[in-house]
Design an enzyme around this catalytic site. Sequence first.
Site, PDB file in Angstrom:
ATOM      1  CG  HIS A  42      43.353  29.467  30.716  1.00 23.06           C
ATOM      2  ND1 HIS A  42      42.466  28.409  30.820  1.00 23.06           N
ATOM      3  CD2 HIS A  42      44.589  28.944  30.857  1.00 23.06           C
ATOM      4  CE1 HIS A  42      43.146  27.289  31.026  1.00 23.06           C
ATOM      5  NE2 HIS A  42      44.437  27.592  31.053  1.00 23.06           N
TER       6      HIS A  42
ATOM      7  CG  HIS B 221      48.615  29.155  29.062  1.00 23.78           C
ATOM      8  ND1 HIS B 221      48.646  30.161  30.006  1.00 23.78           N
ATOM      9  CD2 HIS B 221      48.072  28.076  29.668  1.00 23.78           C
ATOM     10  CE1 HIS B 221      48.145  29.696  31.137  1.00 23.78           C
ATOM     11  NE2 HIS B 221      47.789  28.434  30.954  1.00 23.78           N
TER      12      HIS B 221
END
Length: 157
Positions: free
Chosen positions: A73, A88
């Site tokens: 992620h 992110h």
Amino acid sequence: MFKNLFKRNKEEKTSSSNHYIQPLEGKLLSIADVPDPVFSQKMMGDGIAVDPSNGVLVAPADGQIMNVFPTKHALSMTDNNGREILIHVGLDTVALKGEGFTTFVKDGDKVKQGQKLMEIDFDEIKSKVPSIITPMVFTNLGENEKVVVEGNEIKIG
């Protein structure tokens, strides 16, 4: 395709390591617009965010991948000027445990600006997370440096 967005200093000579591009196509946002206080209050550093319109994540600069998180992620890299960059993808995406993410790099890889790092299936994940807005944070800016969004251009100054 992607716009050159960042400049360390207007007077600096241009080279690919001094200019940054959006890591994803989409609407450029101020870091303050990220619906998570860790990012919006710049607890990790200053940066930008993108409300993505497609799922191809590219390197914002030439540099080296430092860490591809096991859950895919997020990733961190260091550009050729020593700037540490954290990307992110979305919010609370760690809970997906890699579902919807395909990575094309690993820790230690050298990358070129615009190189594909990851594909994200936003259609698959957007109903499972609070937001797909993707912050890109410079985690080691100097004391007097900040990222400024001016229209579609971002500068470090």
